[in-house]
Design an enzyme around this catalytic site. Structure first.
Site, PDB file in Angstrom:
ATOM      1  N   HIS A 171     -10.008   8.647  -9.898  1.00 50.11           N
ATOM      2  CA  HIS A 171     -10.807   7.439  -9.593  1.00 50.11           C
ATOM      3  C   HIS A 171      -9.987   6.414  -8.809  1.00 50.11           C
ATOM      4  CE1 HIS A 171     -13.609   8.944 -12.712  1.00 50.11           C
ATOM      5  NE2 HIS A 171     -12.487   9.281 -13.310  1.00 50.11           N
ATOM      6  N   GLU A 208      -7.194   7.868  10.441  1.00 48.87           N
ATOM      7  CA  GLU A 208      -8.565   7.355  10.295  1.00 48.87           C
ATOM      8  C   GLU A 208      -9.565   8.284  10.985  1.00 48.87           C
ATOM      9  OE1 GLU A 208      -8.669   2.762  10.772  1.00 48.87           O
ATOM     10  OE2 GLU A 208      -6.850   3.453  11.755  1.00 48.87           O
TER      11      GLU A 208
END
Ligand code: ARG
Length: 456
Positions: A151, A285
């Site tokens: 998470h 990215e």
């Protein structure tokens, strides 16, 4: 075109023509035509002089293609018609015999299968380069501690080598998927004609051998319309691109000041036009952002093939741009990812500081209590209480008072707790197969090296 005396509407032509994007199949098309012509001559369907003229003509056409001097003309609907038109210009009547016992339907299916085989083999090689870069980085950062996350919250410490190898195994599965696509494209369509086979006594085994296909397509209807291998390659590419996006996103996070775990080489970063201090991880990215485009190509082809009746339909022409764009995009991403990973430097101190977070030892504390006879669920609750107290006191697990310990985890000695959470043993305690202890990571590296070498 005797059947249709009236000229085509130019707008229809624009819609119908594929030469603008399928001309890149010219090398495959010429390979296929050379094999076809040789087969026709061997079977006595065309004469030896015709074969000689066709071979010479196709060789010249191939040179024009390679030199970039091939001229696409107004009426060239697709790569197949462009090449046949040029061949006939060069050699005359013999050019018109090449298309005997063949249709554009089995021809384009063959070109595409050859292209899929080339593309799958190349993608497999490029994945191999990235696998190698990951192995090398894992070897040189074998015992560098860092947090593992669930998470995106710190969970347990691991070695950087272990983390990098996690990406390695995903890519190894990708390489197997590319190998599968290569295999799947191993059924020769050529010789199926338009849909039903041909009246000539052809030798498809000879064609298969000439073109490197291990098998001959069993059914002419299936063979001319089978694009499963295109789906297989797109699917492998989509999964691989998704893996690259996961790798890319970690480089983006890790190279931020907030993490400060790594720095990508200048060669794979850009500055900002406004902010002088910036070093942006654009390559990482873009690895992240290209994946959905490739997934979209796969989804689009599924849409094109959905509910198509047998056998060839013009819809199938839409397979090409999906495949070509996905292959180009993935090749570029893989070609950047390997040297980017190889050139990334890691910050041992920053990662170690994050990994030294005492709370990352919480599971090990619970496991200690379990070894002393506390049922795991209960131990989990007790350690949860210790963590809450440690956070409230601001002094960490190792700073908990003897009274607090007595109250929350009776019998747990403060020195033993402190040693457990600060002594650095938490990494080495993960001795299970596939775990992060150094001995296990070394075994894993051995297996990774062997997997890298296997013939994919
Ligand atoms: N350009 C076509 C394609 O890519 C070639 C096959 C054309 N066949 C036909 N029957 N019109 O699918």
């Amino acid at each position: 075109m005797a059947r249709l005396p009236d000229p085509q509407d130019p707008l229809f032509r624009a819609l119908n023509s594929s030469v603008g994007f399928d001309f890149r199949l010219a090398p495959q098309d010429i390979r296929g035509s050379l094999a076809h012509a040789r087969m026709l001559a061997r079977q006595g369907i065309i004469g030896e002089e015709d074969l000689a003229a066709i071979e010479k003509g196709l060789t010249d056409v191939r040179e024009e293609v390679e030199w970039g001097s091939f001229e696409i003309r107004e009426g060239d609907e697709d790569v197949h018609m462009a090449i046949e038109r040029r061949l006939t210009e060069l050699i005359g009547a013999a050019g018109g015999k090449l298309h005997t016992a063949r249709s554009r339907n089995d021809q384009v299916a063959t070109d595409m299968a050859l292209y899929v085989r080339d593309g799958a083999a190349k993608a497999g090689r490029l994945v191999g380069d990235l696998m190698q870069a990951l192995i090398e980085q894992a070897e040189s950062h074998l015992d560098w501690a860092m947090p593992a996350y669930t998470h995106l919250q710190r969970a347990q410490p691991v070695y950087l080598s272990h983390h990098l190898l996690a990406h390695f195994w995903r890519l190894r599965r990708d390489r197997l998927r590319f190998a599968f696509a290569f295999e799947a494209a191993g059924e020769l369509p050529l010789g199926s004609g338009a849909v039903a086979g041909t009246t000539f006594d052809t030798d498809r085994d000879f064609l298969a051998e000439q073109l490197g296909f291990p098998r001959v397509g069993e059914n002419s209807l299936d063979a001319v319309s089978n694009r499963d291998h295109v789906l297989d390659l797109l699917s492998a590419a989509a999964t691989c691109a998704t893996h690259l996006s996961q790798l890319g996103t970690e480089l983006v996070l890790w190279s931020s000041d907030e993490f400060g775990f790594c720095e990508v080489a200048d060669a794979f970063a850009s500055g900002s036009s406004l902010l002088p201090q910036k070093k942006n991880p654009d390559a990482a990215e873009l690895l992240r952002a290209k994946a959905p485009r490739i997934v979209g190509r796969l989804t689009t082809l599924h849409g094109v093939l959905h509910a198509l009746p047998l056998a060839y339909n013009k819809d199938l022409q839409e397979d090409k741009e999906q495949l070509f764009d996905a292959v180009d995009t993935l090749e570029l991403c893989l070609s950047v990812a390997a040297p980017m990973i190889a050139g990334t430097s890691f910050d041992r101190a920053r990662m170690a500081a994050a990994a030294a977070d005492e709370l990352l030892a919480a599971t090990d504390v619970a496991d200690l209590l379990v070894r002393r006879g506390v049922p795991f669920r209960e131990a989990h609750g007790m350690v949860g209480g210790l963590v809450r107290e440690a956070l409230a006191s601001g002094r960490g697990l190792s700073g908990l008072s003897a009274q607090a310990l007595e109250r929350l985890a009776p019998g747990l000695e403060p020195e033993i707790l402190a040693e457990l959470v600060t002594g650095g043993g938490v990494l080495e305690s993960k001795v299970s197969a596939g775990g992060t202890s150094l001995a296990r990571v070394r075994e894993q590296l051995e297996r990774a090296r062997a997997a890298l070498e296997e013939r994919a």
